[in-house]
Structure formats: structure tokens, C-alpha cells
Design an enzyme around this catalytic site. Structure first.
Site, PDB file in Angstrom:
ATOM      1  N   CYS A   1      -6.677   0.662   2.952  1.00  0.00           N
ATOM      2  CA  CYS A   1      -7.600   1.936   2.831  1.00  0.00           C
ATOM      3  C   CYS A   1      -7.699   2.778   1.629  1.00  0.00           C
ATOM      4  O   CYS A   1      -8.621   3.203   1.224  1.00  0.00           O
ATOM      5  CB  CYS A   1      -7.508   2.624   4.147  1.00  0.00           C
ATOM      6  SG  CYS A   1      -7.838   1.663   5.444  1.00  0.00           S
TER       7      CYS A   1
ATOM      8  N   GLU B   1     -11.724  -3.201   4.065  1.00  0.00           N
ATOM      9  CA  GLU B   1     -12.322  -3.327   5.234  1.00  0.00           C
ATOM     10  C   GLU B   1     -13.909  -2.758   5.391  1.00  0.00           C
ATOM     11  O   GLU B   1     -14.005  -1.866   5.604  1.00  0.00           O
ATOM     12  CB  GLU B   1     -11.363  -2.651   6.350  1.00  0.00           C
ATOM     13  CG  GLU B   1     -10.156  -3.386   6.421  1.00  0.00           C
ATOM     14  CD  GLU B   1      -9.306  -2.814   7.478  1.00  0.00           C
ATOM     15  OE1 GLU B   1      -9.596  -1.734   7.963  1.00  0.00           O
ATOM     16  OE2 GLU B   1      -8.456  -3.316   8.047  1.00  0.00           O
TER      17      GLU B   1
ATOM     18  N   GLU C   1       0.940  -1.227   0.058  1.00  0.00           N
ATOM     19  CA  GLU C   1       0.068   0.006  -0.071  1.00  0.00           C
ATOM     20  C   GLU C   1       0.852   1.126  -0.183  1.00  0.00           C
ATOM     21  O   GLU C   1       2.036   1.279   0.465  1.00  0.00           O
ATOM     22  CB  GLU C   1      -0.925   0.159   1.227  1.00  0.00           C
ATOM     23  CG  GLU C   1      -1.773   1.334   1.341  1.00  0.00           C
ATOM     24  CD  GLU C   1      -2.789   1.291   2.293  1.00  0.00           C
ATOM     25  OE1 GLU C   1      -2.956   0.188   3.058  1.00  0.00           O
ATOM     26  OE2 GLU C   1      -3.760   1.965   2.072  1.00  0.00           O
TER      27      GLU C   1
HETATM   28  O1  AHR Z   1      -2.256  -1.498   7.032  1.00  0.00           O
HETATM   29  C1  AHR Z   1      -2.661  -0.052   6.993  1.00  0.00           C
HETATM   30  C2  AHR Z   1      -4.125  -0.244   6.992  1.00  0.00           C
HETATM   31  O2  AHR Z   1      -4.736  -0.936   7.944  1.00  0.00           O
HETATM   32  C3  AHR Z   1      -4.830  -0.385   5.851  1.00  0.00           C
HETATM   33  O3  AHR Z   1      -4.665   0.536   4.785  1.00  0.00           O
HETATM   34  C4  AHR Z   1      -6.092  -0.934   6.025  1.00  0.00           C
HETATM   35  O4  AHR Z   1      -6.738  -2.014   5.512  1.00  0.00           O
HETATM   36  C5  AHR Z   1      -6.109  -1.337   7.626  1.00  0.00           C
HETATM   37  O5  AHR Z   1      -7.019  -0.642   8.297  1.00  0.00           O
END
Ligand code: AHR
Length: 645
Positions: A234, A366, A44
Site C-alpha cells: 500500500c 491493489e 514494505e
Molecule cells: O502487506 C500488508 C499490506 O497488505 C500491503 O501493504 C497491501 O498491499 C496489502 O493490503
């Protein structure tokens, strides 16, 4: 040397005080297949993981598109930001520089991402799109400036003509400095326009021009990952639907990929990074390419039409979902479609006519509540109708259990997704206590994707310490023992810039010049490098080893070599001696063995950029016919490989 002696002596004198164990591995009957995708990577763009991290671009705000167009730049002299008759219609801003021929100078400095990391004798490719507003050749100087403000390398580039044109020059840095700057000065009196100013190391991973930082990509490759999940997290969802990750904005020419603010710019008030944006230079094409380069199955995750539910209820009405579903179908075509298809053609134009062989796709991150399954179902129907073999990953919400989790799992079964993504950022105690989490899961239902997990030792400020790593290693024995249920597992997050992070712990830390593999990284690597192909039954007193006397164990067979691989965590502060017996060998015997281990007498130990204290080490292993005596060090994780013949 001294440390080894102490360890050996402590083993000698103390072993008798502790219980001795016998573990029996039955090699004759593999219990389940271990998917080649089992241990993988979650990526990410958080903690400056992409721009300023893995993506090797050194210039921040290269297109002047941040909401404050000069963020990252120091302009001097006569510099204006304009957007009329732009070079790139989706990134229309550019800088106009005028040199009036007086004594002061006109131009721009770029500060990079917390500085520009340059290494002595390394080559860097500078490029710029520019046009002259004059009927004469216009010269600019391109300068590498060190952190003391001295321009130590100057090269000239000529801008000619009234149409936008790309110019390139390679600069060899005469110095090493993590906080250098790039300077552009207009030398000829008159006016020029410049856009998409870029500086890349020539030496990127695999030498690709729009490539990855070599050391960071190498660290990914060295994990031997089976799967590569992208682009988050996220970030997939966006805090509002408008800022969600839209893969179509991340393909095609890099210069024309529209910039998006990064949600980790403003999500945490105590960690505010107003200069955090997504250039999408590392976009879906590059993610697929990287998956291929590191030998991992790609697993893209797309917005399901719900923006981050932590931030509010921003949902696409059900009857307006078709563009979102179409995005998923088009993505599959982009990855796998023939070059004659619309999206397959774009992939080919970008340099990859062969398909990327995409096999899995995730929908939603999520999510929770009824709003999720009702949207997910639309994707499942459409994808199944067009691509029946595509595996679909659904979500079980943000937690390891609880109301939303309990609601979503049955929903995922009802909808018939292939895998369910579970997330757990929990304490080391939780990880130790949950080594048997999957022992009683329904192996006939959707498979588990442990899509985001990390052990958070709050008492140590969530440091990547050995305690967190050891607890993950213990927990992972349970993932492997239940490989019939768990098909994928990815630690999260992956990267963090030491000067610009929002979230910890993280697997790999870096600054502008160096990087550091955490103890957690080495746990992942030891699993990734020693996954095996089939689970073998390993029992102690007739039971799986999931915490008895603080021991955790799993065994696997590597079918291609006939090796038996045993992984054991000793989470106790004292050594343990274990007799490992192999049953079902028939006429075969153990002919040789090796052991590789991580250990530390101090659970709070961390690795730093200067020194990696926790690294895998090897010790010789004496084997007998059908058994081995294992001396487990206190607080240790060991992988044994036994060659059977
Ligand atoms: O890994 C960091 C965050 O943790 C991610 O973006 C999310 O999916 C989770 O809440």
C-alpha cells in the site's frame, strides 16, 4: 532425546493403523521449468520494517523534519528549530542550541526507535552536520546513555566555522542495552546549529556506511531469495497521491531525500504510531544494491496514478498521467541506463556505474475497477516501446477471487502484461484447500506472481504459529507443481518490530537487539534453498498429491547436481509411511539421500525472540536402489534430496 523416542515409538506402534501410500516420481521427463525467481521476498516499510528495522540508522527524526520537529528528541536548555539558510534544501529544518554559560545545560537526547539498541564493544559511527555562530571552536559532547539514564560513554567533537560541515566520531559502546539514548550537549558557551544527526553501527551488512542492520539482512540472504519486491504494498499508492512513494525522492544524497509520512502511521486507529515516517535513507538505490547483495532479481513497483482505493477515489486524470509514466521510464534508465544517460549518471555518482540489470517492473498494487487498466495501458505502451524486453507486472486486485479479480484477469490478458500479482491473506483452511488452485490455470496467459500471501489463523490472533506455516507449506506444493504458471511468490509482510507493529503475521520479528525467524520463515527458507530447476511429475494413485489423506507433495529436479528434491507436508495428527518410487531412472539409482524437516506436535507453537522452537532439523535417510521408504512425522513438512547416479 525423550521427544525423539516418543516420536519413534509412536511411529512404530501407530503406523500400521494408517493408510500406506506409494508416490511415484517420474525423473525422465521434467514437466516444467522452475524459474530462479520462484521464491522471493516482499519488502514494505510497515511495522517499522525500514526506519527502525532493516535500515540500520539508530536516530529517529535525524533531520528534524517530522511534522512536530522535535518528535523523538528531548530538548533541554535553549534549543530552537529553524529553517533559514538550511544545510539541506529539501529537509530544511535544523536545531539551534545556545549555551548561556550558566549551570543548566543545553542539548538534545534522541530516543531512537523504541530505544536505541547498543551492544557492548560494538562500534557506532556518530555524524552530524553543524556550524558555529561564534568565531571560536565550539565543543559538543556526544554521549551514549543507558536505560537507567547514566551516560556511560562521552566523546567530544569540535564544531568550527560558520559554514555547514560534517563531523564524525566512532563510539565503542561499553554496555548492551536495547533502550539506550543518544545525547548531544553543547559544552562551550555560545550558539551552534546542527542537522542530520546520525548514529549507525559500524558493522552493517557488507559494512556499507548507509547500510542495513547486519542480522536482518543476513536473514534475508539466508532465504536464498530469487526475487526482491519493493517498496510495498500500500505504501506505493499512498493514502493520497501526494503521499505516494516517489522513487525520485529516495535517491541522491541521503541527507537531502525529502521525508514522507508513513501511511502505517495512521492507517489503523487502534494501532496509531504518530512517530512513523519514511526517511528514505533506505531508498531505491539501496533496494537495488540489497537485491544484488542477496542475489535476488529486483522487482520495483510504482504508483499507477491511483492512490489507495480503500481510502477513496484519488486518481490522476488520464491526460495528466505522463509524469507517472515518465517515472517508470526514468526508473528503468536509473537501473540499467549507461552512465552517460541522466539517470544512469546519478546511479554511477551514487557508487554503482554498472547497471543493476532490472528485468521486471510492477505498476500498481491493489487496484481495481476500470480506472486501473486504463492507466496501466499507458505504462505498458510506453515501456514496451522503449524497453521491449522489460517484464511488466499488473495487479488482480486485493483479493484471491471475486468480482474485481474476475474482471481484472481478462483485462490483464487483453493488455498483455507478463505477470499478474495476486494477493491472499486467508485462513489456514483456505491454504490447505487451495493447494490445487493453479492446477487449471491458463498456462498460455500471463504468469502468476503470488505477490502477497500469508496464512492468518484468526483463532490464535493471527500468530505466526506452526499451523499457519504448515498450511503455507502445503499450499506452496501447488505453486511449485504449477511452476509453468507461477513464476514468483513472496510472503508478506516481511518484518515486524515487536514494540511497534501494525500488521501481523510477519515473516521475521525483531527488537532493537535480537531477531526471530518464524516457522513461516523456515518454510520459505526450505523452499528457497531447495527450489530445484524443473518440476517432475509426482503422483499418488495416478493423481497429484494435493490433500488426499492430508498429504501434499511436489517433486523437482536440480539439474546442476542431478538431485531429485521431494517436498511433502503431512498435515495429519498421525504419522504416515510413504513408499517413494522413482520411475524412469534407467540404469541409474539413488545413491544417497537426506531429509530436513519441520514438525511440531502442537500446531499452536510459535517461535519467540528468546527461543526458536520450530527450526529445521535433519534426520538420516535410508535409500534403496530406486525407492525410499519415507516415515512422515505427524504435522510435518519435509524436504528430501535424493542423489541419483
Ligand atoms: O502487506 C500488508 C499490506 O497488505 C500491503 O501493504 C497491501 O498491499 C496489502 O493490503
Amino acid at each position: 532425546m525423550k521427544k525423539n523416542l516418543i516420536v519413534a515409538l509412536s511411529l512404530l506402534f501407530s503406523v500400521g493403523m494408517w493408510a500406506q501410500h506409494t508416490m511415484t516420481v517420474n525423473v525422465s521427463k521434467p514437466v516444467a521449468e522452475i524459474q530462479p525467481t520462484m521464491y522471493g521476498i516482499f519488502f514494505e516499510d510497515i511495522n517499522f520494517g525500514a526506519d527502525g528495522g532493516l535500515y540500520a540508522e539508530l536516530v529517529k527524526n535525524r533531520s528534524f523534519e517530522f511534522s512536530q520537529a522535535l518528535t523523538g528528541w528531548t530538548a533541554f536548555g535553549n534549543v530552537k528549530i529553524l529553517s533559514e539558510s538550511p544545510c539541506f534544501e529539501r529537509n530544511p529544518h535544523y536545531a539551534r542550541i545556545t549555551e548561556d554559560g550558566q549551570l543548566s545545560r543545553a542539548g538534545l537526547d534522541n530516543e531512537g526507535f523504541k530505544g536505541i539498541g547498543l551492544k557492548q564493544d560494538e562500534e557506532y559511527r556518530f555524524s552530524v552536520y553543524a556550524r558555529a555562530l561564534e568565531d571560536k571552536p565550539m565543543k559538543i559532547s556526544v554521549e551514549l546513555v543507558n536505560s537507567h539514564g547514566e551516560n556511560r560513554l562521552v566523546k567530544e567533537v569540535t564544531i568550527e566555522g560558520k559554514d555547514w560541515k560534517k563531523s564524525t566520531v566512532v563510539l565503542k559502546s561499553p554496555f548492551t542495552d536495547a533502550h539506550s539514548r543518544l545525547r548531544i550537549v553543547l559544552l562551550t558557551p555560545g550558539t551552534i546549529d546542527i542537522d542530520h544527526v546520525s548514529l549507525f553501527p559500524v558493522r552493517t551488512w557488507k559494512g556499507r556506511e548507509n547500510g542495513m542492520r547486519a542480522d536482518l539482512a543476513q536473514a534475508l540472504y539466508d532465504l536464498n531469495p530469487g526475487v526482491f519486491r519493493f517498496p510495498g504494498g500500500c505504501i506505493v499508492e499512498g493514502t493520497r497521491l501526494e503521499s505516494r512513494y516517489q522513487w525520485k525522492h529516495t535517491v541522491g544524497p541521503v541527507e537531502n531525500r525529502p521525508l514522507n509520512i508513513n501511511r502505517w502511521n495512521y492507517t489503523f486507529r487502534h494501532k496509531f504510531f504518530p512517530d512513523y515516517y519514511q526517511s528514505y535513507g533506505l531508498g531505491f538505490y539501496e533496494y537495488f544494491l540489497l537485491s544484488e547483495d542477496i542475489g535476488a532479481e529486483p522487482l520495483p513497483v510504482l504508483s499507477c496514478g491511483l492512490a489507495c482505493q480503500f481510502e477513496g477515489n484519488n486518481a490522476v486524470p488520464l491526460d495528466e498521467m505522463s509524469p507517472y509514466v515518465q517515472d517508470a521510464l526514468d526508473l528503468i534508465e536509473f537501473a540499467n541506463g549507461p552512465v552517460t544517460s541522466a539517470w544512469g549518471k546519478l546511479r554511477a555518482e551514487m557508487g554503482h556505474p554498472e547497471p543493476f540489470h532490472l528485468k521486471m517492473i510492477g505498476v500498481g498494487n491493489e487496484q481495481w475497477g476500470e480506472v486501473y487498466p486504463e492507466r496501466l495501458e499507458l505504462f505498458v505502451k510506453a515501456i514496451r516501446a522503449k524497453y521491449p524486453d522489460m517484464k511488466i507486472v499488473g495487479s488482480s486486485g486485493p483479493g484471491a477471487g471475486g468480482k474485481e479479480f474476475d474482471y481484472l484477469w481478462p483485462e490483464m490478458k487483453r493488455i498483455g502484461v507478463d505477470l499478474v500479482d495476486e494477493h491472499y491473506y486467508m485462513t489456514p483452511d483456505w491454504f490447505f484447500a487451495n493447494a490445487a488452485r493453479y492446477d487449471n490455470y491458463d498456462w498460455k496467459g500471463p504468469k502468476v506472481f503470488a505477490g502477497e500471501y500469508a496464512s492468518h489463523d484468526h483463532a490464535s490472533g493471527k500468530a505466526n504459529n506452526f499451523l499457519s506455516a504448515l498450511s503455507e507449506a502445503a499450499f506452496m506444493t501447488g505453486l511449485e507443481r504449477n511452476a509453468d504458471v507461477v513464476h514468483l511468490a513472496t510472503y508478506a509482510p516481511l518484518f515486524a518490530h515487536t514494540d511497534a507493529w501494525q500488521w501481523n503475521p510477519d515473516l521475521i520479528w525483531f527488537d532493537n537487539l535480537k531477531m526471530m525467524r518464524t516457522p513461516n520463515y523456515y518454510v520459505q527458507q526450505m523452499y528457497g534453498m531447495n527450489a530445484g530447476t524443473h518440476v517432475l511429475s509426482l503422483l499418488m494413485d495416478g493423481k497429484p498429491v494435493a490433500g488426499q489423506d492430508q498429504l501434499y507433495a511436489t517433486a523437482a529436479l536440480e539439474q546442476s547436481t542431478g538431485e531429485v528434491i521431494v517436498k511433502i507436508v503431512n498435515a495429519a495428527p498421525h504419522p504416515a509411511v510413504t513408499q517413494l518410487e522413482l520411475a524412469g531412472l534407467g540404469k541409474k539409482k539413488i545413491v544417497s539421500g537426506s531429509q530436513i524437516y519441520l514438525e511440531s506436535g502442537d500446531l499452536k507453537t510459535i517461535n519467540t525472540l528468546e527461543q526458536e522452537q520450530i527450526v529445521p532439523r535433519i534426520r538420516p535417510l535410508r535409500v534403496e536402489d530406486k525407492r525410499v521408504e519415507l516415515s512422515l512425522l505427524p504435522y510435518s513438512f519435509t524436504v528430501y534430496r535424493l542423489q541419483i547416479k
